[in-house]
Design an enzyme around this catalytic site. Structure first.
Site, mmCIF file in Angstrom:
data_model
loop_
_atom_site.group_PDB
_atom_site.id
_atom_site.type_symbol
_atom_site.label_atom_id
_atom_site.label_comp_id
_atom_site.label_asym_id
_atom_site.label_seq_id
_atom_site.Cartn_x
_atom_site.Cartn_y
_atom_site.Cartn_z
ATOM 1 N N ILE A 1 0.826 -1.206 0.000
ATOM 2 C CA ILE A 1 0.000 0.000 0.000
ATOM 3 C C ILE A 1 0.869 1.269 0.000
ATOM 4 O O ILE A 1 0.768 2.119 -0.875
ATOM 5 C CB ILE A 1 -0.975 0.001 1.193
ATOM 6 C CG1 ILE A 1 -1.824 -1.286 1.187
ATOM 7 C CG2 ILE A 1 -1.861 1.238 1.149
ATOM 8 C CD1 ILE A 1 -2.726 -1.476 -0.001
ATOM 9 N N GLU A 2 1.724 1.420 1.000
ATOM 10 C CA GLU A 2 2.721 2.501 1.090
ATOM 11 C C GLU A 2 2.139 3.900 0.929
ATOM 12 O O GLU A 2 2.764 4.775 0.336
ATOM 13 C CB GLU A 2 3.839 2.278 0.066
ATOM 14 C CG GLU A 2 4.614 0.989 0.266
ATOM 15 C CD GLU A 2 5.830 0.891 -0.635
ATOM 16 O OE1 GLU A 2 6.578 1.877 -0.711
ATOM 17 O OE2 GLU A 2 6.019 -0.169 -1.261
ATOM 18 N N GLN A 3 0.945 4.130 1.419
ATOM 19 C CA GLN A 3 0.308 5.442 1.317
ATOM 20 C C GLN A 3 0.248 6.107 2.690
ATOM 21 O O GLN A 3 0.128 5.421 3.708
ATOM 22 C CB GLN A 3 -1.106 5.281 0.745
ATOM 23 C CG GLN A 3 -1.126 4.723 -0.671
ATOM 24 C CD GLN A 3 -2.508 4.254 -1.095
ATOM 25 O OE1 GLN A 3 -3.499 4.924 -0.831
ATOM 26 N NE2 GLN A 3 -2.574 3.103 -1.744
#
Length: 363
Positions: free
Chosen positions: A125-127
């Site tokens: 995801i890395e958001q």
């Protein structure tokens, strides 16, 4: 999300999931069965391009995460070696705050995995997420519901989640780390890009400095995450920085490039694959140097315009030092970003360099 955009997303997911292979593409139909065995030590591999996978160290690989177009030949080969082959899962969090849309996304991914005879999913995801925001709760729910769906529909399947090198809101990723770790099979800790926010002076430094890397794992454990839920990710790439000034003791001053509140960031540098670094280091101004505080190698070179550059990277020595801590901290295993950054040619020197990097994962 507007209705049209949602319908388009659904159509794209349907098209993606409809890549049904029909009959098993493997010479042995048994190879289309999901991998159910869980090994004690994980060696987690990210595959991104080409046919390099034929030269991986398959004696130890346990999972291959597909970050490239689907390759049935790779699926069959991975299964023949007893390794799982898993999807990449990435979705804008705003798109899955709604439970129905979240459920639809998960269903499509499960069907895609089934159609391609795969063994799970890696949630990448890395958001940025703020604590107690709608996205915070939606992300936790996504992990819970994805894990439940995959485990139910594909027995023995694996659901993993990628996290930054520390749980302390790195790059504003203020996730429910303990909850997410409990809800999935394990976390893949991205112990690299650790200079995304440089809070001290703007100078070049290691991509994954030793003390900072180990401190990140201790923080995960301190907040209550079982070490067996943590796989250490190491970088098979480095950063090339242009120095505004360089001192006699190799302090390379960088241009300021603010990022999320910090004055400086590794974004001012350029990522360089390990294979390219190995071709350059011996012909550089300095050859390989070693920083004993950060426990990482680096070198300096001059470009065609006369600018001095400093390249920081990881090699078998720096990786082995970190991997030693896997046993000390009782972590679940190791992995890398990414497996295709080495030189898999038939050049004898490159072959040895590549073998040494794979071997370092098991030090």
């Amino acid at each position: 999300m507007g209705l049209c955009r949602y319908l388009l997303l659904g159509l794209l997911l349907y098209i993606e999931s409809s890549v049904c292979l029909g009959e098993c593409p493997c010479s042995d139909p048994a190879l289309c069965e999901p991998i159910k065995e869980t090994r004690d030590f994980e060696v987690y591999v990210f595959y991104v391009r080409g046919k390099n996978w034929k030269n991986y160290d398959w004696n130890h690989v346990t999972t291959v995460a597909l970050f490239a177009p689907y390759d049935p030949e790779l699926m069959c080969f991975a299964h023949s070696k007893g390794a799982r082959f898993v999807l990449k899962g990435d979705v804008p969090l705003n798109d899955i705050v709604d439970p129905d849309k979240r459920s639809a996304w998960i269903s499509q991914k499960v069907e895609l995995a089934k159609a391609q005879y795969m063994d799970g999913i890696n949630l990448d995801i890395e958001q940025p997420v703020l604590k107690s925001s709608p996205q915070y709760y939606a992300l936790t729910a996504l992990v819970k519901e994805t894990t439940e769906a995959f485990h139910r529909e594909i027995p023995g399947s694996q659901v993993t989640f990628d996290v930054a090198w520390s749980p302390d809101c790195i790059d504003l990723r203020c996730y429910n780390y303990t909850g997410i770790a409990d809800l999935c099979d394990f976390l893949f800790v991205m112990s690299y890009d650790e200079q995304s926010q440089i809070w001290t002076e703007c100078i070049a430094g290691a991509n994954a400095p030793f003390n900072q890397t180990i401190a990140g794992y201790k923080r995960f454990i301190d907040i209550g995450i079982n070490p067996k839920k943590l796989v250490m990710g190491v970088p098979w790439y480095g950063y090339d920085y242009t120095c505004l000034n360089i001192t006699e003791d190799n302090k390379c001053t960088l241009e300021k490039k603010p990022f999320r509140g910090a004055e400086c960031s590794d974004a001012v540098g350029r990522q360089v694959r390990y294979s390219a670094i190995m071709k350059q280091v011996n012909n550089s101004l300095t050859g390989r140097l070693w920083d004993d505080f950060q426990k990482a190698p680096f070198y300096n070179y001059k470009d065609t315009k006369g600018n001095i550059h400093q390249v920081w990277y990881d090699d078998p020595k720096s990786i082995s030092l970190k991997v030693e801590y896997i046993k000390k901290l009782s972590l679940r295993g190791v992995g890398m970003w990414n497996a295709d950054l080495l030189d898999y040619s038939d050049d004898p020197i490159a072959q040895q360099q590549t073998a040494d990097m794979w071997k370092a994962l098991l030090s």
